[in-house]
Write a protein that holds these residues in place. Structure first.
Motif, PDB file in Angstrom:
ATOM      1  N   PRO A 135       0.820  -1.225   0.000  1.00 37.49           N
ATOM      2  CA  PRO A 135       0.000   0.000   0.000  1.00 37.49           C
ATOM      3  C   PRO A 135       0.852   1.272   0.000  1.00 37.49           C
TER       4      PRO A 135
ATOM      5  N   GLY B  67       0.893  17.089  -4.241  1.00 39.97           N
ATOM      6  CA  GLY B  67       1.778  17.690  -3.264  1.00 39.97           C
ATOM      7  C   GLY B  67       2.211  16.730  -2.180  1.00 39.97           C
ATOM      8  N   PHE B  68       1.302  15.814  -1.828  1.00 43.03           N
ATOM      9  CA  PHE B  68       1.640  14.869  -0.761  1.00 43.03           C
ATOM     10  C   PHE B  68       2.797  13.962  -1.185  1.00 43.03           C
TER      11      PHE B  68
ATOM     12  N   THR C 265       0.727   4.042  -2.836  1.00 42.14           N
ATOM     13  CA  THR C 265       0.319   5.396  -2.474  1.00 42.14           C
ATOM     14  C   THR C 265       1.335   6.434  -2.944  1.00 42.14           C
ATOM     15  N   TRP C 266       2.592   6.152  -2.716  1.00 42.95           N
ATOM     16  CA  TRP C 266       3.584   7.211  -2.978  1.00 42.95           C
ATOM     17  C   TRP C 266       4.191   7.158  -4.366  1.00 42.95           C
TER      18      TRP C 266
ATOM     19  N   ASN D 220      11.251  14.440   1.253  1.00 41.35           N
ATOM     20  CA  ASN D 220      11.721  14.495   2.638  1.00 41.35           C
ATOM     21  C   ASN D 220      12.028  13.141   3.261  1.00 41.35           C
ATOM     22  N   LYS D 221      11.243  12.149   2.895  1.00 49.03           N
ATOM     23  CA  LYS D 221      11.409  10.873   3.581  1.00 49.03           C
ATOM     24  C   LYS D 221      12.135   9.844   2.715  1.00 49.03           C
TER      25      LYS D 221
ATOM     26  N   LYS E  19       5.008  14.663  -3.405  1.00 49.23           N
ATOM     27  CA  LYS E  19       6.203  15.492  -3.526  1.00 49.23           C
ATOM     28  C   LYS E  19       6.903  15.618  -2.171  1.00 49.23           C
ATOM     29  N   GLU E  20       6.113  15.994  -1.154  1.00 47.89           N
ATOM     30  CA  GLU E  20       6.697  16.179   0.175  1.00 47.89           C
ATOM     31  C   GLU E  20       7.320  14.881   0.667  1.00 47.89           C
ATOM     32  N   TRP E  21       6.567  13.805   0.452  1.00 53.60           N
ATOM     33  CA  TRP E  21       7.004  12.524   0.999  1.00 53.60           C
ATOM     34  C   TRP E  21       8.285  12.049   0.328  1.00 53.60           C
TER      35      TRP E  21
END
Lengths: 457, 379
Positions: free
Chosen positions: A21, A47-48, A25-26, A55-56, A50-52
């Motif tokens: 999942p 955007g979600f 999702t990403w 950054n992670k 992108k951030e993920w």
């Protein structure tokens, strides 16, 4: 390694370290937007992501990228705008907005009116009556279609056209739609293949929007269903289609249907549908004769603004007999080759270029087994039945047809045929004469024989 | 993490973010909200990966920290606590200890590292609009949005920016509404001038709830960047995706001239349409409106199996007589959002779009910033 492959490889690696999942999702709908001097930009859908990813997951992505391309320095993400995605073309060249958008105010007679912003008919404007070449084989069908386009819903309803693949059914069908649109652009025309119809139905059942689905079709002024034979055996589709058919018919809306065989030969078709198909006008398109084929080639050549001498055209027309689409394909191949070489073709060159098409077209020899299988399939019998000594009509007629085809197609002698069926040669002779007579008298047997014969090829 | 805050504040913040926590089970972390301390404030974040909401409240922070807490659990617990009490929160490992007077709870939490990062706007606000106005726009537009997602463009409200105006349009292809809002043009606004975006209806529904709890004169800052839209209202931030797609050029279908203009009492019309729709089919109902002189309008409906109905209303008509058929549902949707005593109905014939406008009570002039359009049913 291009960007697409590179990203696939990276995803393959990342997928291992993530739960399913999370991965979906990403990383769904991501791709490499650009890859220059070790700087990679990844296109992400929102955007979600992108951030993920930035950054992670940055280090993981860099690590995975480095396995395939060593000079990676940094990875960043950009949210792509919707226009960029379909073509994956970021040079801006592919920025086509989906076609011309016109607004059409639309209100139908009884159902809720709808503002129709787009004409969405699936019709190809290339197919018109003007570009249709009339020959002896399709004269009647064309006349019927033209009449329908002039008086939709009143003259021949429903109109049923059948004929083999590549003879111009779709062309005629779409011509009706285009002709009607020409005189009244506000007409609601739906053109769909029966396969598409089924798919749409299945989706609407899944999404519980079956009413919407029915509504859409019941609002049509003209409903064109191509290749209806695929509806065979699909009960629910037949059921829904039956209701749509009825409500359109009652409102005097035109329905046009095409198939590769007459309604009586579509297997597993509900009787009530069959009888409705037969209730209107049924017309067939046969194989074009040599002159028609030549005329078609001339028309196509004019469209392409290309010139070929008559010998070459005659050669093509003589060698490709059964399918107009193949005729056009051969012509295209020829034109393309000569445009590439920039010289006028000779007949020898033509033969060479088309040899591959012609070889595959050469009718492979029909065998006894082929004939028997076709007959068995058509009459739903077993080989034991056919070879048995039973003289019931159910078995006898197929046996006679088999004998007839053995004689006509394989040129077997009567004693040979008799021996094969463990019967006297006069039995074979009788069978041949009987079927020949039936064919002359144009009984149902004649269409059956032709159908079986066609299925042989 | 260790902090103290009031139950009221906590409740307010959690009820804002709680609603969008995702019901989808593929990514269980989305059923959580992120609690985080920053600069002396307690921050609540939640997202379903289409919309993200961040809400901040004041709190006495004793020790910084962050954690993902199951949303439904903590909000059900906090909402039922007494109003006057303070809440003490302390995180020990992955267990959140909550003390509130007599009430105590321990909640098992998830690692905050797995929580999605909610995008924040980089640029400045691109325009502002007052809460009151925005609420009105959303209320008037939402009912025209399509509920059917066959055409994704129609599942949102289209904002187009021209001159110093924003046009909010919504349609489901049976009716259309357009609301025009003037804004003060500033330098940053210029970046989005002459463009348009489609905001998902779902986002605006969430925003509407938040706006209802804000005071009337609060300003909403709206920022559009990177295919996303950001709203800032007081201490609450919302971010949402935009709908990919191109809105149809709807302006062309709005007629500019009319053969008849009818001034009518909205309440009376609304009531007569409600009554008339009793005598129509539930779906695809039809009512007939007949105007045969300058003073009267007749609303008729009939249903073969049930019977028929007729209502006569006083009007003031200019222009030709008219006779047209409408689906009552679409008319009711329009009338319900028109908050005036009188309205004006403008008609050309029984096949062209019919336009409804609000009439100002004082000067009896039409208010032109909102129009509602319905397609008549051709008979």
């Amino acid at each position: 390694m291009n960007n697409e492959d590179l990203w696939k490889a990276v995803l393959g690696e990342i997928e291992l370290s993530l739960s399913r999942p999370q991965f979906i999702t990403w990383f769904k709908d991501t791709f490499i937007l650009s890859n220059e001097n070790g700087k990679v930009i990844i296109g992400v859908p929102n955007g979600f992501s992108k951030e993920w990813l930035e950054n992670k997951f940055n280090t993981n992505i860099i690590k995975a990228l480095k396995n395939f391309q060593e000079n990676i320095i940094e990875v960043s993400c950009a949210i792509y705008s919707p226009q960029e995605k379909p073509s994956r073309n970021i040079d801006g060249a592919g920025k086509n907005t989906s076609g011309v958008q016109t607004i059409n105010l639309k209100n139908t007679k009884t159902l809720t009116p709808q503002i129709n912003f787009f004409q969405n008919t699936n019709l190809n404007s290339r197919y018109t009556f003007d570009s249709f070449v009339i020959g002896e084989n399709n004269e009647l069908a064309r006349a019927a279609c033209f009449a329908v386009s002039q008086n939709p819903g009143t003259q021949y309803n429903p109109l049923f056209i059948y004929g083999d693949v590549g003879l111009g059914k779709t062309h005629l069908l779409q011509s009706i739609g285009n002709e009607i649109l020409k005189s009244d652009p506000n007409k609601n025309i739906i053109y769909i293949s029966s396969e598409g119809f089924t798919t749409e139905l299945v989706n609407s059942i899944k999404n519980q929007t079956i009413d919407k689905f029915k509504n859409k079709y019941q609002q049509a002024d003209l409903l064109i269903i191509d290749d209806i034979q695929f509806i065979s055996g699909k009960e629910k589709t037949q059921d829904i289609f039956f209701h749509i058919f009825n409500s359109l018919y009652q409102l005097n809306k035109q329905i046009v249907i095409s198939s590769d065989r007459p309604p009586s030969h579509i297997q597993i078709l509900e009787d009530r549908l069959r009888s409705r198909f037969e209730g209107g006008m049924i017309t067939d398109i046969g194989n074009p004769d040599l002159e028609t084929r030549l005329a078609i080639l001339q028309t196509k050549l004019n469209e392409k603004k290309f010139f070929l001498n008559d010998d070459i055209l005659k050669f093509i027309a003589e060698n490709i007999k059964n399918n107009i689409r193949e005729l056009e394909g051969a012509l295209n191949k020829l034109v393309a080759t000569f445009e590439l070489n920039k010289k006028t073709p000779t007949i020898e060159e033509t033969k060479k270029i088309l040899s591959s098409i012609l070889v595959s077209k050469q009718e492979s020899a029909i065998t006894k087994k082929d004939i028997i299988n076709s007959v068995l399939g058509f009459f739903e019998l077993t080989k034991e039945d056919l070879m048995s000594s039973s003289r019931k009509k159910k078995v006898a007629l197929p046996r006679q047809i088999t004998m007839f085809l053995f004689k006509r197609e394989l040129k077997m002698s009567y004693p040979e045929i008799g021996e094969y069926f463990k019967r006297d040669h006069t039995t074979a002779l009788h069978a041949f004469n009987k079927i020949s007579k039936d064919i002359q008298n144009n009984s149902k047997t004649s269409t059956d024989v032709e159908f079986i014969f066609k299925s042989l090829r | 993490m260790k902090l103290v805050c009031t139950q009221e504040n906590f409740k307010k913040a959690i009820s804002v973010v709680d609603k969008i926590t995702s019901k989808q089970i593929t990514l269980p972390i989305l059923k959580n909200i992120l609690l985080e301390t920053k600069d002396g404030r307690l921050i609540f974040s939640a997202t379903n990966l289409e919309i993200g909401i961040i809400s901040k409240i004041g709190a006495k922070i004793e020790q910084e920290g962050k954690i993902a807490v199951p949303s439904k659990l903590i909000s059900d617990f906090i909402i039922n606590l007494p109003k006057e009490e303070n809440i003490e929160i302390e995180l020990k490992g992955h267990i959140l200890n909550i003390n509130c007077g007599k009430y105590k709870a321990k909640i098992n939490c998830l690692d905050s590292e797995d929580f999605p990062i909610i995008p924040e706007r980089k640029g400045e606000n691109q325009f502002t609009i007052t809460n009151n106005k925005f609420k009105d726009v959303i209320n008037k537009s939402l009912s025209s949005v399509s509920l059917n997602d066959i055409r994704v463009e129609f599942t949102g409200i289209n904002l187009s920016f021209f001159d110093n105006k924003i046009y909010f349009a919504a349609t489901d292809s049976f009716r259309l509404s357009e609301y025009e809002v003037e804004i003060t043009e500033n330098d940053i606004y210029k970046e989005i001038k002459d463009t348009s975006v489609i905001i998902p209806a779902e986002t605006l529904r969430e925003l509407n709830k938040i706006l209802h709890n804000a005071t009337e004169d609060d300003e909403v800052l709206v920022t559009i960047e990177n295919n996303q839209i950001f709203f800032d209202v007081n201490d609450i931030k919302i971010v949402s995706r935009l709908i990919n797609g191109k809105y149809p050029p709807y302006k062309q279908i709005i007629p500019s001239e009319f053969k008849s203009e009818i001034l009518i009492n909205k309440g009376e019309l609304l009531q007569s349409i409600k009554i008339a729709s009793v005598f129509t089919k539930k779906t695809d109902g039809e009512i007939n409106i007949v105007i045969e002189n300058d003073q009267n309008l007749v609303v008729k409906s009939s249903l073969q199996e049930s019977g028929e109905n007729q209502t006569e209303l006083n009007i003031n008509k200019k222009g030709e007589n008219q006779n047209f058929v409408l689906n009552p549902r679409y008319l009711l949707d329009g009338l319900n959002v028109m908050d005036s005593f009188m309205i004006k109905i403008m008609v050309n014939d029984n096949v062209s779009p019919i336009v409804l406008k609000i009439v100002d009570e004082k000067n009896e002039k039409t208010v032109d910033n909102f129009i509602y359009i319905i397609m008549p049913i051709r008979k």
